[in-house]
Scaffold this active site. Structure first.
Site, PDB file in Angstrom:
ATOM      1  N   THR A  24       0.812  -1.215   0.000  1.00 23.25           N
ATOM      2  CA  THR A  24       0.000   0.000   0.000  1.00 23.25           C
ATOM      3  C   THR A  24       0.845   1.264   0.000  1.00 23.25           C
ATOM      4  O   THR A  24       1.978   1.264   0.516  1.00 23.25           O
ATOM      5  CB  THR A  24      -0.900  -0.004   1.267  1.00 23.25           C
ATOM      6  OG1 THR A  24      -1.511   1.279   1.408  1.00 23.25           O
ATOM      7  CG2 THR A  24      -0.103  -0.279   2.541  1.00 23.25           C
ATOM      8  N   ASP A  25       0.265   2.348  -0.516  1.00 25.95           N
ATOM      9  CA  ASP A  25       0.961   3.649  -0.458  1.00 25.95           C
ATOM     10  C   ASP A  25       1.105   4.146   0.978  1.00 25.95           C
ATOM     11  O   ASP A  25       1.863   5.082   1.243  1.00 25.95           O
ATOM     12  CB  ASP A  25       0.260   4.693  -1.342  1.00 25.95           C
ATOM     13  CG  ASP A  25      -1.162   5.025  -0.921  1.00 25.95           C
ATOM     14  OD1 ASP A  25      -1.669   4.423   0.047  1.00 25.95           O
ATOM     15  OD2 ASP A  25      -1.772   5.912  -1.565  1.00 25.95           O
ATOM     16  N   GLU A  26       0.338   3.558   1.895  1.00 24.77           N
ATOM     17  CA  GLU A  26       0.408   4.022   3.292  1.00 24.77           C
ATOM     18  C   GLU A  26       1.776   3.776   3.920  1.00 24.77           C
ATOM     19  O   GLU A  26       2.094   4.360   4.958  1.00 24.77           O
ATOM     20  CB  GLU A  26      -0.673   3.351   4.139  1.00 24.77           C
ATOM     21  CG  GLU A  26      -2.058   3.756   3.721  1.00 24.77           C
ATOM     22  CD  GLU A  26      -3.069   3.717   4.857  1.00 24.77           C
ATOM     23  OE1 GLU A  26      -2.664   3.566   6.025  1.00 24.77           O
ATOM     24  OE2 GLU A  26      -4.267   3.842   4.576  1.00 24.77           O
TER      25      GLU A  26
ATOM     26  N   TYR B 249      -1.730  -0.501  11.024  1.00 15.53           N
ATOM     27  CA  TYR B 249      -1.960  -1.164   9.730  1.00 15.53           C
ATOM     28  C   TYR B 249      -0.769  -0.937   8.807  1.00 15.53           C
ATOM     29  O   TYR B 249      -0.181  -1.896   8.279  1.00 15.53           O
ATOM     30  CB  TYR B 249      -3.248  -0.627   9.077  1.00 15.53           C
ATOM     31  CG  TYR B 249      -3.318  -0.894   7.590  1.00 15.53           C
ATOM     32  CD1 TYR B 249      -3.503  -2.177   7.101  1.00 15.53           C
ATOM     33  CD2 TYR B 249      -3.176   0.148   6.657  1.00 15.53           C
ATOM     34  CE1 TYR B 249      -3.537  -2.443   5.738  1.00 15.53           C
ATOM     35  CE2 TYR B 249      -3.215  -0.098   5.292  1.00 15.53           C
ATOM     36  CZ  TYR B 249      -3.394  -1.397   4.835  1.00 15.53           C
ATOM     37  OH  TYR B 249      -3.417  -1.653   3.480  1.00 15.53           O
TER      38      TYR B 249
ATOM     39  N   LYS C 102       2.039  -3.506   7.221  1.00 15.89           N
ATOM     40  CA  LYS C 102       2.223  -3.699   5.770  1.00 15.89           C
ATOM     41  C   LYS C 102       3.675  -3.448   5.370  1.00 15.89           C
ATOM     42  O   LYS C 102       4.220  -4.143   4.509  1.00 15.89           O
ATOM     43  CB  LYS C 102       1.292  -2.757   4.992  1.00 15.89           C
ATOM     44  CG  LYS C 102      -0.183  -3.090   5.073  1.00 15.89           C
ATOM     45  CD  LYS C 102      -0.568  -4.438   4.486  1.00 15.89           C
ATOM     46  CE  LYS C 102      -0.473  -4.506   2.989  1.00 15.89           C
ATOM     47  NZ  LYS C 102      -0.995  -5.788   2.454  1.00 15.89           N
TER      48      LYS C 102
END
Ligand code: NAD
Ligand code: DAU
Length: 342
Positions: A123-125, A147, A151
């Protein structure tokens, strides 16, 4: 190609199965999913009789079950994950287990069975808050919630299997994704389904957080391109440029549904809220990827799907979902404020 798709009964995973079976007539999909609260066999119902599809209910942390499912496969695409930031703030344990330990089990199995291609969906997160400009794949990883931290751990572990063991792993870092079958805990399906029910739209903080919402078919096409053409050991951003903040998003949804703006409520912010994400996807574009949907098209398609598939989301909302909704929103909604007109 025989592909093990893990997390296949979730939002993006089920859309990816649909994409693969329609784009690649010779593909065979082994769809594996634990069926957590977010997994739903209804998302895969249309493939039940397809001779190129089989479903395995299993946990990606279960070494034996993963080994059985992966045997004979050429490729693995992993979507399995705990995916919701707000739930990770309430209870991070499942996030570390599935998003880190689960990746170790998958990579070990892929290595033991000599898989030719492995894509891990991240993810870009992992870049954290990006106040200005756009993150390319070499930007520093700075995740800020449980989260995204889990990741980041999972994808680094996956990439370590390339460096240490020559496993042909590629990682994708995708932006916020929208479309059919998204569980009604993420902002867009919460707003759309609440608006249809004339319930308040809970907007965190002042509604100024920016996201780049991408249609799920575009995300799936990017992942599939990486599966077939990506370079082992490489990371690929998958994102669109258009930026929209939460207030504009909620307003657009209400307008599409012809509902009053008075349904918008400002509530206490998400802890550690990342106020902006932005990706530079030039590396994937160089492989030939271009998003096919503008944001207005993607949003209209998504809203229409929820309007036309009330049975799907009402079945979810009438089950255990209510307990989560109460816990995440009830007190905050009781203290909420209206959005100033204008
Ligand atoms: P989702 O929550 O809709 O689906 C996740 C699926 O994984 C569910 O079907 C669930 O049952 C399954 N699962 C969870 N734990 C499992 C386990 N231990 N073993 C086997 N299956 C398990 O999530 P999504 O939105 O479809 O996201 C899929 C992946 O893409 C996630 O890894 C997420 O981090 C990533 N991602 C999501 C977005 C987004 O905007 N939704 C954007 C970028 C990346
Ligand atoms: O960016 C990719 C990520 O996008 C994925 O990795 C995650 O799996 C996915 O859940 C999503 O994370 P976000 O936290 O960005 O998405 P969410 O839909 O939860 O929130 C989008 C924005 O809307 C964010 O700024 C928070 C805000 N929001 C969210 C909810 C659920 C609200 O204002 N109210 C809400 O009720």
């Amino acid at each position: 190609m025989r592909i093990l798709v893990t997390g296949a009964a979730g939002f993006i995973g089920s859309n990816y199965v649909r994409y693969v079976l329609s784009e690649h007539p010779n593909a065979y999909v082994v769809a594996l999913d634990k069926l957590t609260y977010a997994g739903n066999l209804a998302n895969l119902a249309e493939f039940a009789k397809d001779p190129r599809f089989e479903f395995v209910r299993a946990d990606i942390c279960d070494t034996e079950a993963v080994g059985d499912a992966i045997a004979g496969c050429d490729a693995l695409v992993n979507f399995a994950g705990e995916s919701h930031v707000d739930r990770s703030v309430i209870d991070p344990a499942a996030f570390v287990r599935t998003n880190v330990e689960g990746i170790r089990v998958l990579m070990e199995a892929a290595r033991a069975h000599g898989l030719q291609r492995v894509v891990h969906v991240s993810t870009d997160e992992v870049y954290g808050h990006v106040p200005v400009g756009s993150a390319d794949e070499d930007a520093r990883l700075a995740p800020r919630n449980p989260y995204s931290a889990s990741k980041a751990g999972g994808e680094l572990l996956a990439l370590a299997y390339f460096t240490s063991f020559d496993l042909p792993v590629m990682v994708t870092r995708g932006a916020n994704t929208i479309g059919p079958f998204q569980y009604p805990e993420k902002a867009i399906p919460v707003f759309v389904t609440n608006a249809i029910e004339d319930k308040p739209l809970p907007i965190y903080g002042e509604g100024k957080a920016v996201r780049n919402y991408m249609y799920v078919c575009d995300h799936c096409a990017g992942i599939d391109l990486v599966l077939h053409k990506g370079n082992p050991g490489e990371v690929y951003n998958v994102g669109v440029e258009f930026e929209v903040n939460t207030l504009t998003l909620a307003t657009s949804i209400l307008d599409l549904l012809d509902k009053p703006r008075s349904l918008m409520r400002l509530i206490e912010d998400r802890p550690g809220h990342d106020y902006r994400y932005s990706l530079n996807s030039a590396r994937l574009e160089a492989l030939g990827w271009q998003p096919q949907y503008t944001f207005p098209e993607a949003l209209a398609e998504t809203v229409n799907w929820y309007v036309e598939n009330e049975d799907w989301w009402r079945a979810i909302k009438s089950g255990g979902y209510g307990e989560y909704y109460e816990r995440n929103y009830a007190e905050r909604l009781a203290r909420s404020r209206p959005v100033a007109a204008g």
